[in-house]
Scaffold this active site. Structure first.
Site, PDB file in Angstrom:
ATOM      1  N   VAL A  73       0.853  -1.188   0.000  1.00 54.41           N
ATOM      2  CA  VAL A  73       0.000   0.000   0.000  1.00 54.41           C
ATOM      3  C   VAL A  73       0.889   1.237   0.000  1.00 54.41           C
ATOM      4  CG1 VAL A  73      -1.765   1.293   1.259  1.00 54.41           C
ATOM      5  CG2 VAL A  73      -1.817  -1.207   1.283  1.00 54.41           C
ATOM      6  N   ALA A 118       4.523   4.080   2.844  1.00 56.15           N
ATOM      7  CA  ALA A 118       4.078   2.842   2.208  1.00 56.15           C
ATOM      8  C   ALA A 118       4.253   1.703   3.208  1.00 56.15           C
ATOM      9  CB  ALA A 118       4.903   2.565   0.946  1.00 56.15           C
ATOM     10  N   LYS A 119       3.680   0.571   2.922  1.00 56.58           N
ATOM     11  CA  LYS A 119       3.858  -0.609   3.776  1.00 56.58           C
ATOM     12  C   LYS A 119       3.491  -1.844   2.988  1.00 56.58           C
ATOM     13  CE  LYS A 119       5.052  -1.693   7.999  1.00 56.58           C
ATOM     14  NZ  LYS A 119       6.052  -1.005   8.843  1.00 56.58           N
ATOM     15  N   GLY A 120       4.129  -2.957   3.315  1.00 59.45           N
ATOM     16  CA  GLY A 120       3.803  -4.223   2.662  1.00 59.45           C
ATOM     17  C   GLY A 120       3.608  -5.308   3.689  1.00 59.45           C
ATOM     18  N   ASP A 159      10.418  -5.309   8.203  1.00 57.58           N
ATOM     19  CA  ASP A 159       9.548  -5.103   9.365  1.00 57.58           C
ATOM     20  C   ASP A 159       9.464  -6.464  10.064  1.00 57.58           C
ATOM     21  OD1 ASP A 159       7.709  -2.968  10.599  1.00 57.58           O
ATOM     22  OD2 ASP A 159       6.330  -4.634  10.413  1.00 57.58           O
TER      23      ASP A 159
END
Ligand code: NAD
Length: 427
Positions: A73, A118-120, A159
């Site tokens: 995202v 952003a992040k996944g 992460d």
């Protein structure tokens, strides 16, 4: 869960169980009155700019195919390419990934990095898979999100359950796909692949820098300051060591193995050695063990929660006797506890600033990769200090101007920066 924001939820979220995204919407609503002319742009923040859901078919060691749902995202790219980690966990959801991406927008804007958020996430329990299976999952994920990532589009990092090795696989898969060595596609890489010196220590060092600034503003001299730290891993351990080296007295440390205390100050190098040898602080020499609940009521100058979320809550906030709290962990203070601490006059430096040292040195890693020119550790640490101190000064000024907490100031400053960029770029 109710949805109080004026903006309808994205249609792809379940309205009956919208998840953590709603928490972010409420945070934006709370600072909207401070945004002045930029209010007409605030809806920009209330839908992610780009949401990618991918399905990963991966061959297992025994030849079977398993499928994994995964996301990337990009919350907002007004200030620059997306930046944010990838987590591998069985409980990840799209809503959580959206919220985490938005909080990355806030964090990068608070420190003034030229990035968006952003992040996944990959929905997988890594404990049930071999290293070769995890490698194939990671490579497939990288291929599936490659249409939207890039050194100038979106730069993932590690992460939960992702390591330097995970980043090495991502960098290798992407480099092969585009046909050129592309270290700047991810950060958190091992040093031989273009990782930055100082990256491992960066979050703890940032916490130390911010603790020093906050102590000064609270008229606390670091020399002899009494410090309590929850979590003595990467973040808490480094911050504790640097405070000890600066003359502070770390009087208590709590981790998952117990709570240790010495009113005259713990032998921090010895405690770190105990953690290295045994995995926890329990059993360290020259200290007493106290009940875990008593940790929160210790009289101290600086309290650093650097373990888990929601550790300071309605059950213990009233007991806290620290003058300053520096949030090393993400979300260690619940909103109710935040109100109690405010009433008690305790200065809380929020996570989005206090633990931003990690993303800041990730930025330095990316800059070094793009320039193909590498800095010494001293240079990294010096530049980290400049950026963190500058951000702290900006937030303090915003808090003073609006007479709000540093946490509210962080959201005001970050939303203002993002929306100014969005407005200048135009609709
Ligand atoms: P880590 O795994 O190195 O250390 C975690 C520490 O928390 C350990 O000392 C562990 O014993 C302790 N802990 C675990 N459960 C506990 C419990 N129930 N009570 C007390 N202590 C407990 O992790 P880390 O990298 O130091 O991260 C700590 C926090 O900082 C997390 O919230 C993480 O999201 C946040 N954070 C980390 C980074 C980073 O770069 N490492 C960056 C930003 C935020």
């Amino acid at each position: 869960m109710s949805q109080k924001s004026s903006q309808p939820l994205p249609s792809y979220l379940n309205p009956d169980n919208p998840g953590p995204w709603v928490v972010f919407l409420e945070q934006v609503d709370r600072v909207t009155p401070y945004l002045g002319d930029l209010t007409e742009w605030v809806e920009t923040l209330k839908q992610p700019e780009r949401t990618l859901i991918v399905n990963l078919p991966v061959k297992m060691d025994d030849g079977r195919i398993e499928h994994f749902e995964a996301y990337r995202v990009q919350h907002d790219l007004s200030c620059g390419p997306g930046k944010g980690g990838v987590r591998f966990h069985q409980d990840v959801t799209l809503s959580e990934t959206m919220a985490l991406s938005a909080w990355m927008s806030i964090k990068t804007a608070v420190v003034g990095l030229p990035y968006g958020g952003a992040k996944g996430s990959v929905r997988i329990d890594p404990r049930n898979y071999s290293a070769t299976e995890m490698e194939r999952v990671t490579r497939r994920y990288t291929e599936e999100i490659s249409p939207i990532i890039g050194t100038k589009e979106d730069i993932p990092g590690p992460d939960i359950n992702a390591t330097g090795q995970t980043m090495a696989w991502m960098m290798d898969s992407y480099s092969k796909k585009v046909g050129e060595h592309t270290p700047g596609i991810v950060t958190g890489k091992p040093i031989p692949l273009g990782g930055s010196l100082g990256r491992v220590e960066s979050t703890g060092r940032g916490v130390f820098i911010i603790a020093s600034e906050a102590a000064r503003d609270a008229n606390i001299s670091l020399e002899g300051a009494r410090v309590c730290v929850q979590g003595f891993g990467n973040v808490g351990g480094i911050a504790g060591r640097l405070l000890h080296e600066a003359g502070a007295s770390v009087i208590a440390v709590q981790d998952h193995t117990g709570t240790i205390y010495n009113a005259d100050g713990l032998d921090v190098p010895a405690v770190l050695e105990q953690v290295r040898k045994t995995g926890g602080v329990a059993g360290a020499a020259n200290c007493e063990t106290i009940a875990s609940d008593d940790f929160w009521s210790l009289e101290c100058d600086i309290l650093i929660p650097a373990a888990l979320a929601s550790q300071i809550n309605v059950n213990n906030a009233q007991k806290v006797q620290a003058k300053v709290i520096v949030e090393g962990a993400n979300g260690p203070t619940t909103p109710e506890a935040d109100d109690i601490l405010k009433e008690k006059g305790i200065r809380v430096v929020p996570d989005v600033l206090a633990n931003a040292g990690g993303v800041t040195v990730s930025y330095f890693e990316w800059v070094q990769n793009l320039a193909n020119y590498y800095w010494s550790e001293e240079e990294v640490n010096e530049r980290l200090g400049i950026i963190m101190r500058d951000a702290y000064a900006r937030l303090s000024a915003t808090a003073e101007e609006h007479q709000v907490s540093l946490r509210t100031a962080a959201f005001i400053a970050a939303c203002t920066r993002i929306l100014e960029a969005a407005k200048l770029r135009g609709g």
